[in-house]
Enzyme design. Structure first.
Site, PDB file in Angstrom:
ATOM      1  N   ASN A  33       1.985  -0.179 -22.989  1.00  0.00           N
ATOM      2  CA  ASN A  33       1.496   1.240 -21.542  1.00  0.00           C
ATOM      3  C   ASN A  33       0.136   0.382 -21.802  1.00  0.00           C
ATOM      4  OD1 ASN A  33       3.178   2.545 -23.395  1.00  0.00           O
ATOM      5  ND2 ASN A  33       2.618   3.999 -21.976  1.00  0.00           N
TER       6      ASN A  33
ATOM      7  N   ARG B 149      10.754  14.597 -20.765  1.00  0.00           N
ATOM      8  CA  ARG B 149      11.256  14.091 -19.368  1.00  0.00           C
ATOM      9  C   ARG B 149      12.747  13.504 -20.558  1.00  0.00           C
ATOM     10  NH1 ARG B 149       8.179   8.166 -19.436  1.00  0.00           N
ATOM     11  NH2 ARG B 149       6.616   9.613 -18.094  1.00  0.00           N
TER      12      ARG B 149
ATOM     13  N   THR C   7      12.414  -2.164  -4.258  1.00  0.00           N
ATOM     14  CA  THR C   7      11.419  -2.984  -4.976  1.00  0.00           C
ATOM     15  C   THR C   7      11.552  -4.128  -6.283  1.00  0.00           C
ATOM     16  OG1 THR C   7      10.116  -1.081  -3.641  1.00  0.00           O
ATOM     17  CG2 THR C   7       8.929  -2.937  -5.039  1.00  0.00           C
TER      18      THR C   7
ATOM     19  N   LEU D  52       0.915  -1.254   0.077  1.00  0.00           N
ATOM     20  CA  LEU D  52      -0.055   0.052  -0.015  1.00  0.00           C
ATOM     21  C   LEU D  52       0.761   1.099  -0.245  1.00  0.00           C
ATOM     22  CD1 LEU D  52      -2.877  -0.961   1.791  1.00  0.00           C
ATOM     23  CD2 LEU D  52      -2.681  -1.133  -0.034  1.00  0.00           C
TER      24      LEU D  52
ATOM     25  N   TYR E 179      13.792   3.026 -14.072  1.00  0.00           N
ATOM     26  CA  TYR E 179      12.822   1.600 -14.421  1.00  0.00           C
ATOM     27  C   TYR E 179      13.043   1.261 -15.253  1.00  0.00           C
ATOM     28  CZ  TYR E 179       7.916   0.161 -15.396  1.00  0.00           C
ATOM     29  OH  TYR E 179       6.839  -0.907 -15.767  1.00  0.00           O
TER      30      TYR E 179
ATOM     31  N   THR F 292       7.570  -5.028 -18.338  1.00  0.00           N
ATOM     32  CA  THR F 292       7.214  -4.215 -19.589  1.00  0.00           C
ATOM     33  C   THR F 292       7.593  -3.948 -20.668  1.00  0.00           C
ATOM     34  OG1 THR F 292       7.175  -2.796 -20.103  1.00  0.00           O
ATOM     35  CG2 THR F 292       9.176  -2.666 -17.737  1.00  0.00           C
ATOM     36  N   ASP F 293       7.451  -3.529 -21.564  1.00  0.00           N
ATOM     37  CA  ASP F 293       7.774  -3.655 -23.317  1.00  0.00           C
ATOM     38  C   ASP F 293       9.671  -2.931 -22.798  1.00  0.00           C
ATOM     39  OD1 ASP F 293       7.076  -1.050 -22.764  1.00  0.00           O
ATOM     40  OD2 ASP F 293       5.889  -1.723 -24.921  1.00  0.00           O
ATOM     41  N   GLU F 294       9.123  -2.146 -21.996  1.00  0.00           N
ATOM     42  CA  GLU F 294      10.505  -1.038 -21.746  1.00  0.00           C
ATOM     43  C   GLU F 294      11.862  -1.405 -21.838  1.00  0.00           C
ATOM     44  OE1 GLU F 294       9.861   2.499 -19.744  1.00  0.00           O
ATOM     45  OE2 GLU F 294       7.243   2.699 -19.958  1.00  0.00           O
TER      46      GLU F 294
HETATM   47  P1  NAD Z   1       1.311   0.405  -9.924  1.00  0.00           P
HETATM   48  O1  NAD Z   1       2.071   1.538  -9.768  1.00  0.00           O
HETATM   49  O2  NAD Z   1      -0.193   1.275  -9.880  1.00  0.00           O
HETATM   50  O3  NAD Z   1       0.574  -0.858  -8.692  1.00  0.00           O
HETATM   51  C1  NAD Z   1       2.127  -1.214  -8.125  1.00  0.00           C
HETATM   52  C2  NAD Z   1       1.183  -1.404  -6.518  1.00  0.00           C
HETATM   53  O4  NAD Z   1       2.534  -2.741  -5.831  1.00  0.00           O
HETATM   54  C3  NAD Z   1       0.801  -0.792  -6.018  1.00  0.00           C
HETATM   55  O5  NAD Z   1      -0.451  -0.912  -5.313  1.00  0.00           O
HETATM   56  C4  NAD Z   1       1.957  -1.069  -4.783  1.00  0.00           C
HETATM   57  O6  NAD Z   1       1.797  -0.505  -3.371  1.00  0.00           O
HETATM   58  C5  NAD Z   1       2.563  -2.012  -4.601  1.00  0.00           C
HETATM   59  N1  NAD Z   1       4.085  -2.147  -4.567  1.00  0.00           N
HETATM   60  C6  NAD Z   1       4.909  -1.219  -4.576  1.00  0.00           C
HETATM   61  N2  NAD Z   1       6.147  -1.406  -3.661  1.00  0.00           N
HETATM   62  C7  NAD Z   1       5.950  -2.171  -3.202  1.00  0.00           C
HETATM   63  C8  NAD Z   1       7.233  -3.357  -2.274  1.00  0.00           C
HETATM   64  N3  NAD Z   1       7.587  -3.358  -2.007  1.00  0.00           N
HETATM   65  N4  NAD Z   1       5.737  -4.695  -1.567  1.00  0.00           N
HETATM   66  C9  NAD Z   1       4.788  -4.539  -2.101  1.00  0.00           C
HETATM   67  N5  NAD Z   1       3.724  -4.104  -2.803  1.00  0.00           N
HETATM   68  C10 NAD Z   1       4.343  -2.725  -3.169  1.00  0.00           C
HETATM   69  O7  NAD Z   1       1.404  -0.460 -11.218  1.00  0.00           O
HETATM   70  P2  NAD Z   1       0.651  -0.863 -12.195  1.00  0.00           P
HETATM   71  O8  NAD Z   1       0.830   0.380 -13.312  1.00  0.00           O
HETATM   72  O9  NAD Z   1      -0.899  -1.449 -11.575  1.00  0.00           O
HETATM   73  O10 NAD Z   1       1.834  -2.302 -12.807  1.00  0.00           O
HETATM   74  C11 NAD Z   1       1.656  -3.179 -12.236  1.00  0.00           C
HETATM   75  C12 NAD Z   1       2.848  -3.625 -13.291  1.00  0.00           C
HETATM   76  O11 NAD Z   1       2.678  -4.629 -13.879  1.00  0.00           O
HETATM   77  C13 NAD Z   1       4.561  -3.512 -12.717  1.00  0.00           C
HETATM   78  O12 NAD Z   1       5.522  -4.578 -12.505  1.00  0.00           O
HETATM   79  C14 NAD Z   1       5.019  -2.524 -14.135  1.00  0.00           C
HETATM   80  O13 NAD Z   1       6.517  -2.940 -13.862  1.00  0.00           O
HETATM   81  C15 NAD Z   1       4.112  -3.457 -14.743  1.00  0.00           C
HETATM   82  N6  NAD Z   1       3.655  -3.177 -16.188  1.00  0.00           N
HETATM   83  C16 NAD Z   1       3.009  -1.700 -15.876  1.00  0.00           C
HETATM   84  C17 NAD Z   1       2.672  -1.701 -17.441  1.00  0.00           C
HETATM   85  C18 NAD Z   1       1.642   0.204 -17.069  1.00  0.00           C
HETATM   86  O14 NAD Z   1       0.982   0.433 -18.457  1.00  0.00           O
HETATM   87  N7  NAD Z   1       1.253   0.437 -15.875  1.00  0.00           N
HETATM   88  C19 NAD Z   1       2.724  -1.913 -18.204  1.00  0.00           C
HETATM   89  C20 NAD Z   1       2.913  -2.778 -18.547  1.00  0.00           C
HETATM   90  C21 NAD Z   1       3.700  -3.698 -17.203  1.00  0.00           C
HETATM   91  O1  DAU Z   2       5.527   0.538 -21.900  1.00  0.00           O
HETATM   92  C1  DAU Z   2       4.936   0.185 -20.761  1.00  0.00           C
HETATM   93  C2  DAU Z   2       5.084   1.605 -19.397  1.00  0.00           C
HETATM   94  O2  DAU Z   2       4.041   2.178 -19.686  1.00  0.00           O
HETATM   95  C3  DAU Z   2       4.968   0.700 -18.341  1.00  0.00           C
HETATM   96  O3  DAU Z   2       5.848  -0.761 -18.035  1.00  0.00           O
HETATM   97  C4  DAU Z   2       5.296   1.585 -16.908  1.00  0.00           C
HETATM   98  O4  DAU Z   2       4.836   1.516 -15.925  1.00  0.00           O
HETATM   99  C5  DAU Z   2       3.797   2.310 -17.224  1.00  0.00           C
HETATM  100  O5  DAU Z   2       4.054   3.642 -16.392  1.00  0.00           O
HETATM  101  C6  DAU Z   2       3.696   3.487 -18.854  1.00  0.00           C
HETATM  102  O6  DAU Z   2       5.268   4.139 -18.988  1.00  0.00           O
HETATM  103  P1  DAU Z   2       5.323   5.251 -19.807  1.00  0.00           P
HETATM  104  O7  DAU Z   2       6.252   6.107 -19.447  1.00  0.00           O
HETATM  105  O8  DAU Z   2       5.130   5.131 -21.271  1.00  0.00           O
HETATM  106  O9  DAU Z   2       3.936   6.078 -19.450  1.00  0.00           O
HETATM  107  P2  DAU Z   2       3.026   7.164 -18.791  1.00  0.00           P
HETATM  108  O10 DAU Z   2       1.848   8.054 -18.947  1.00  0.00           O
HETATM  109  O11 DAU Z   2       3.976   7.975 -17.955  1.00  0.00           O
HETATM  110  O12 DAU Z   2       3.327   7.609 -20.264  1.00  0.00           O
HETATM  111  C7  DAU Z   2       3.000   7.874 -21.263  1.00  0.00           C
HETATM  112  C8  DAU Z   2       3.855   8.800 -22.212  1.00  0.00           C
HETATM  113  O13 DAU Z   2       2.908   9.840 -22.260  1.00  0.00           O
HETATM  114  C9  DAU Z   2       5.379   9.213 -22.552  1.00  0.00           C
HETATM  115  O14 DAU Z   2       5.591   9.613 -23.587  1.00  0.00           O
HETATM  116  C10 DAU Z   2       5.028  10.750 -21.401  1.00  0.00           C
HETATM  117  C11 DAU Z   2       4.137  11.477 -21.979  1.00  0.00           C
HETATM  118  N1  DAU Z   2       3.471  12.002 -21.200  1.00  0.00           N
HETATM  119  C12 DAU Z   2       3.363  11.664 -19.797  1.00  0.00           C
HETATM  120  C13 DAU Z   2       3.017  12.729 -18.683  1.00  0.00           C
HETATM  121  C14 DAU Z   2       2.861  11.610 -16.723  1.00  0.00           C
HETATM  122  C15 DAU Z   2       3.544  13.837 -21.012  1.00  0.00           C
HETATM  123  O15 DAU Z   2       3.710  13.993 -22.133  1.00  0.00           O
HETATM  124  N2  DAU Z   2       2.958  14.300 -20.218  1.00  0.00           N
HETATM  125  C16 DAU Z   2       3.344  13.939 -19.237  1.00  0.00           C
HETATM  126  O16 DAU Z   2       2.233  14.666 -17.973  1.00  0.00           O
END
Ligand code: NAD
Ligand code: DAU
Length: 349
Positions: free
Chosen positions: A186, A288, A102, A37, A157, A132-134
């Protein structure tokens, strides 16, 4: 067959959709949601299933080795679906160590606990690492990420996620850890913390605040509705092959600025405003650092092998998402008070 599955990070954005799907679809499974949390974890995301008798929440930190070992001894897990992570690129630029702890140390703690509990290559056990694809780095104008694309992470990250992927494969290779990894593009949808592009911009439009577009806005991402990611995770968990990697993506590339303009138009329609109103809030800001230019996933292995495909057309998913945020104003207000305001000032002022 009954199973006891640990889902880490289940109170976060994607994790909460995975927990909901597993709890509802598999009443014979026992689902344990372990989450620290952090600012990104929110039990409000799981109100609808929190009283189901196949669901248990455990508050804890995957970085705490002793805690993780005790948890594995308590539940004797058959499987782990590991989503807990620090997930926001901008935060990794200001505080990389949190990501190393983490995403790397936490993952290795889970691997060690699973290794000590399971026999090498034990039938019926699985460590599923959600990535992630990153990790593949940044593409030029053409080409797609394949499962065989070399790793080339560019941000703290993505480096921490790449490192954790390597550890999972190393444990498979060295200790016979049964595993799968998926690398997804994403996600968007309900319950996403408003530090990420879409919920941040939805919230700013609702509050008449500037929409901060990084750089020239011509960065490309491949967008997938979060429930489709959860469905892919379910399929891979049950039908994926041991030791394999599956890319997950939406077959849905957008430049940020085109995506933002569609968002603005759909927000105007949803709010009953004249189309063009929200677009006036677009403000180009400093880029960024190290911003990856383009991500695009080839998800054909998953499609051909396991028959998965995204279920929603993009605009349909976007409208559904907007309507969810409009209907859940209280959810947004609760998480945007307090610390969020501090983060916002630091990041954008
Ligand atoms: P999020 O940040 O919304 O959620 C992360 C969760 O992990 C939170 O509930 C947080 O409390 C918990 N957490 C963080 N540190 C912790 C710790 N030390 N111990 C236990 N719990 C902990 O993330 P998300 O966007 O839901 O992403 C989930 C997973 O999917 C991640 O591994 C991320 O790399 C991966 N991912 C995300 C995206 C995306 O677009 N959001 C895309 C591809 C992969
Ligand atoms: O590709 C998967 C990843 O997608 C996940 O692994 C990450 O957890 C998730 O956060 C996401 O990463 P991005 O960096 O692509 O997502 P974000 O929403 O931060 O940004 C999306 C795009 O928008 C990126 O090119 C940066 C841009 N952006 C983002 C923010 C927050 C802006 O232009 N302005 C902003 O304020």
């Amino acid at each position: 067959m009954s199973k006891t599955i640990l889902i880490t990070g289940g109170a976060g954005f994607i994790g909460s959709h995975v927990v909901r799907l597993f709890v509802n679809k598999y009443p014979d499974y026992k689902i344990i949601n372990l989450d620290k949390l952090t600012y990104a974890g929110n039990l409000e995301n799981l109100r609808d299933i929190e009283n189901k008798n196949n669901y248990i929440f455990e508050k804890g930190d995957i970085v705490d080795e002793g805690y993780v070992i005790d948890l594995f001894a308590k539940y004797n897990f058959d499987g782990v679906i590991h989503l807990a992570a620090e997930s926001h690129v901008d935060r990794s630029i200001t505080n990389p160590m949190e990501f190393i702890m983490t995403n790397v140390v936490g993952t290795v703690n889970l691997l060690n606990a699973a290794k000590d509990l399971w026999k090498a290559n034990e039938e019926g056990k699985l460590f599923y690492h959600v990535s992630t694809d990153e990790v593949y780095g940044s593409l030029g104008d053409t080409g797609l990420f394949l499962e065989t694309t070399s790793y080339d992470p560019q941000s703290p990250y993505s480096s921490s996620k790449a490192s954790s992927d390597h550890f999972v494969r190393a444990y498979g290779n060295t200790y016979g850890m049964p595993y799968v990894i998926s690398n997804c593009s994403n996600n968007y949808g309900p319950n996403q913390f408003p530090e990420k592009l879409l919920p941040l911009f939805i919230n700013n439009i609702l509050n008449g605040k500037a929409l901060p577009v990084y750089g020239d806005g011509k960065f490309t991402r491949d967008w997938l509705y979060v429930v489709d990611h959860a469905i892919a995770i379910d399929k891979i968990y049950h039908e994926g092959r041991n030791g394999e990697t599956y890319n997950i993506g939406g077959f849905n590339e957008w430049t940020n600025i085109d995506l933002i303009k569609i968002l603005c138009k759909q927000m105007d329609i949803a709010l009953g405003n004249e189309v063009g109103t929200a677009e006036e809030l677009i403000t180009y800001v400093k880029d960024r650092p190290g911003h990856d230019k383009r991500y695009a996933i080839d998800a054909n292995k998953l499609k051909n092998e396991l028959g998965w495909a995204p279920s929603l057309q993009f605009e349909e998913g976007l409208v559904k998402t907007i309507l969810w945020y409009l209907a859940n104003e209280k959810w947004m207000n609760n998480i945007t008070s307090g610390d969020y305001q501090k983060y916002y000032k630091q990041q954008y002022n």
